[in-house]
Structures are given as structure tokens and as C-alpha cells.
Design an enzyme around this catalytic site. Structure first.
Site, short mmCIF file in Angstrom:
data_model
loop_
_atom_site.label_atom_id
_atom_site.label_comp_id
_atom_site.label_asym_id
_atom_site.label_seq_id
_atom_site.Cartn_x
_atom_site.Cartn_y
_atom_site.Cartn_z
N GLU A 36 -7.95 14.31 29.38
CA GLU A 36 -8.41 12.92 29.37
C GLU A 36 -9.27 12.61 28.16
O GLU A 36 -9.08 11.60 27.49
CB GLU A 36 -9.22 12.61 30.64
CG GLU A 36 -8.37 12.28 31.84
CD GLU A 36 -7.38 11.18 31.57
OE1 GLU A 36 -7.77 10.19 30.93
OE2 GLU A 36 -6.23 11.32 31.97
N GLN A 87 -8.03 7.36 22.62
CA GLN A 87 -7.71 6.81 21.30
C GLN A 87 -6.90 7.79 20.45
O GLN A 87 -6.99 7.76 19.21
CB GLN A 87 -8.99 6.43 20.55
CG GLN A 87 -9.81 5.39 21.27
CD GLN A 87 -9.13 4.04 21.29
OE1 GLN A 87 -9.06 3.36 20.29
NE2 GLN A 87 -8.58 3.66 22.45
N GLY A 111 -10.89 14.25 15.44
CA GLY A 111 -11.63 13.00 15.25
C GLY A 111 -12.54 12.64 16.40
O GLY A 111 -12.54 13.31 17.44
#
Length: 361
Positions: free
Chosen positions: A37, A42, A81
DNA sequence: GAACCGTGGCT
DNA sequence: TAGCCAAGGTT
């Protein structure tokens, strides 16, 4: 949320035949579900898959994660990221052990209290790993609902969210929330695409108001984004000889903000009317307290962040006076070129590292 | 509410 | 090239 809504039945039937086969769907381990999750926030499925495998091998349990160093955790996350996700997971693992006896929480309030878990991830975890009746509302599901009901409200406004939640509560099949949520996500990711949706293969095309009205392209309603700036940045590679090898100086960024906790080559933004050399000399004086002479260029690297683009100019530098100290960083360290690979870095600094290793003497 | 926070792929 | 977007959360 009582009897099975006809639309939900279609959705679940379609999901039974077309569900994507994904590594994290082979288990109901709450820890594994949580890892997936957070990684998927994103971030595309194809990007996450190799990271998920690496992570579960490196940190197979909540305890192994909690007992690992933040540096190891960030290194495993490098390239994915949004590094606050990794810092939050490391922190949350410690909290679950300290405050919840090491058992992964199964109630909404506790999940929301943990860093990095918001309403969307909490609903996914509770429905998928614990079988609770909870509707998730993420980017994919918002798009699907906005089209199914041709919602005119702007994305993420209170009116939009209220209508989405209300509609999802009507659709949510009791006892099947996990499959329901994931079916909507698969539909959004594979058929109800942001650009041109593949309505001809959609199991809900007959139920879709946007398709009937041919308004798919304008649903959900979004606002145009502001243009992002492009900045010139310099970075300095300070060199020193140690025994018979060369060392370079790297700095660890503060834990909060952009690339928090990651290592970098010191430097910064070029100011108006300033040459690149002058900019680098100024930055290294501000951040390390040293005066330097700018040497040969290591390379020019381009990169796009979410809110700005960067062209980075990297140079070798030699200290003229002063001893480097961590004025702007949490820590600085001299390391050999082969050791650079062990320090977690963002994309640009990793590119500098790679260039240094290949740089001829 | 709005800005901030990474990276890669695709157009 | 520059823009858009992807299983969001935090401040």
C-alpha cells in the site's frame, strides 16, 4: 451496503475473471499488505513490483524492519521517490512494536494514528488484510466513480468527496470490500484510463453515465496546474587523499523536506546574476565553511521533480582554506568512490556518483 | 485549502 | 521539449 448492488455484482464477476496477478495479492499478511500500500502511493504497479520483492526479502517482518537502521531502509527505497514514505514506515514499525505489542493494528483509528497511513491506505489495509467493510477512495476509484455518475464537481472538492463516499457506501458489498476496492482499482488502472478510456471492454459501460453522455474526457473535472520553474544548480565534489586512495565528501540532508535523510554532494541554486563558479564557491562556504577552487567539470545532469526542473552542474573542487563542517547538513562524511553505492541518494546525486566512478584520472 | 514531496513512462 | 500522470499523506 446490505444486498448486493447489480453494479457491484458485475464488478465482482469481472474481477473474478480479470484480476491482475500481483505479488502482494498472494498473501493476506497485514505487514505485506501495508508495504504494498505505501509503495503504491502515487507510484505505478510496474515500478513497485521489483522494490516490493527486494523489500520483503530484506525486511520480511515488522520486527526486521524495526530493528534495521534508517540508512538501510532508505537504501532499499532508493529510486522509488517520496522518501518520507520510507522514513514513516520505519517509524511506524517501531511504534507498532512499542505501543501495540508488535501486532499489526486492525482498527481505523489506530491505523490513522501511524505515520504515512491516511484514509485511503487505511481502508485498503482494513478491507484487504482484515476483511472489514470499508470503501477505499483513491485516484483510480475517484476517476471511475466520477465517470459512472458523470459528477460535475471539481476533483477533491468537499462536494466531490462527499458524493463519492455516499455512492461507494451504497455500492459496497458486505463481506467483499477487499475485492470490491481492488476491482475498482484494476478497472481504473487498466480500462477506465485517465486519457482515453477503453469503454468497449468495460464491464460497467452500460451503467456509465459519462459514456452515455460522451463526457468521459472531462471527468473527473480537474484544474490546470501552474507551470513549474526550471532552476540551475551546482554541486561540488571535494577531494582528499587518504592513505593511497581518493575520498570525496558527501552530506546527509535534514530528515524533513526534499530528499530528507538522503546523501548528496553539497551545492545549491544559482542566484540571479551569478556565475556557476561563484554560485558553487558561495554555497560551499555557506554549507561547509570552506573556501574552494573550482576544478574540472564532472558533468551536466537534468532532472524533473514534481514542482521544479533542475539542470545540475557538477565540478571537482579543491579546498583552499578551512576544514569542512556540517553547517547545513545533519552529517558529513569522507568516503571512497567504491563506497558511494552504499549511501542512499536521490537520482541526481546518484548520477554524479556514477559519473565519478567512470571519470578518468 | 493549498503547497510540498520523486521518479519513470508516455504523449 | 514540456506536460501529464500514477493504489496519497503531511503540514
Amino acid at each position: 451496503m446490505s444486498e448486493l448492488h447489480p453494479l457491484s455484482r458485475r464488478l465482482l464477476d469481472w474481477y473474478a475473471r480479470h484480476a491482475r496477478s500481483l505479488p502482494w495479492r498472494e498473501t493476506r499478511d497485514p505487514y505485506a499488505t501495508w508495504v504494498a500500500e505505501i509503495m503504491l502511493q502515487q507510484t505505478r504497479v510496474d515500478t513497485v513490483i521489483p522494490y516490493y520483492h527486494r523489500w520483503m526479502t530484506r525486511f520480511p517482518t515488522l520486527h526486521t524492519l524495526a530493528e534495521s537502521s534508517l540508512q538501510d531502509v532508505l537504501a532499499c527505497w532508493e529510486g522509488l521517490g517520496y522518501y518520507s514514505r520510507a522514513r514513516s514506515m520505519h517509524r511506524a514499525a517501531g511504534l507498532i512494536i512499542r505501543d501495540h505489542g508488535g501486532t499489526f493494528p486492525s482498527d481505523l483509528h489506530t491505523l490513522l494514528s501511524l505515520p504515512g497511513i491516511g484514509s485511503s491506505s487505511a481502508a485498503d489495509i482494513l478491507s484487504i488484510a482484515f476483511g472489514q467493510d470499508m470503501a477505499a477512495l483513491d485516484g483510480n476509484i475517484k476517476r471511475v466513480i466520477a465517470r459512472l455518475y458523470d459528477l460535475p464537481d471539481e476533483l477533491d472538492t468537499p462536494a466531490f468527496l462527499r458524493r463519492c463516499r455516499s455512492l461507494l457506501d451504497e455500492l459496497l458489498p458486505s463481506g467483499r470490500a477487499g475485492d470490491f476496492n481492488q476491482s475498482l482499482m484494476d478497472l481504473g488502472a487498466g480500462i477506465c484510463l485517465p486519457g482515453v478510456p477503453l469503454c468497449d471492454t468495460c464491464p460497467l459501460s452500460e451503467n456509465c453515465l459519462a459514456r452515455e453522455r460522451q463526457s468521459q474526457a472531462t471527468r473527473p473535472v480537474t484544474r490546470p496546474r501552474a507551470a513549474i520553474p526550471h532552476v540551475q544548480v551546482t554541486a561540488g565534489v571535494l577531494l582528499q587523499s587518504y592513505n593511497h586512495s581518493q575520498q570525496v565528501l558527501i552530506a546527509r540532508r535534514p530528515q524533513s523536506g526534499l530528499l530528507g535523510g538522503m546523501w548528496e554532494f553539497p551545492g545549491g541554486k544559482q542566484e540571479a546574476g551569478e556565475s556557476l563558479d561563484a554560485s558553487l564557491i558561495r554555497e560551499l562556504h555557506e554549507e561547509l565553511g570552506v573556501s574552494v577552487e573550482v576544478g574540472r567539470k564532472v558533468g551536466v545532469f537534468k532532472h524533473a521533480y514534481t514542482h521544479f526542473r533542475v539542470t545540475l552542474h557538477a565540478y571537482l573542487c579543491h579546498i583552499l582554506s578551512g576544514e569542512p563542517s556540517a553547517l547545513a547538513a545533519d552529517e558529513i562524511r569522507w568516503v571512497t568512490l567504491p563506497d558511494l553505492s552504499g549511501y542512499p541518494m536521490g537520482k541526481l546525486d546518484r548520477m554524479i556518483s556514477e559519473a565519478l566512478v567512470k571519470l578518468p584520472d
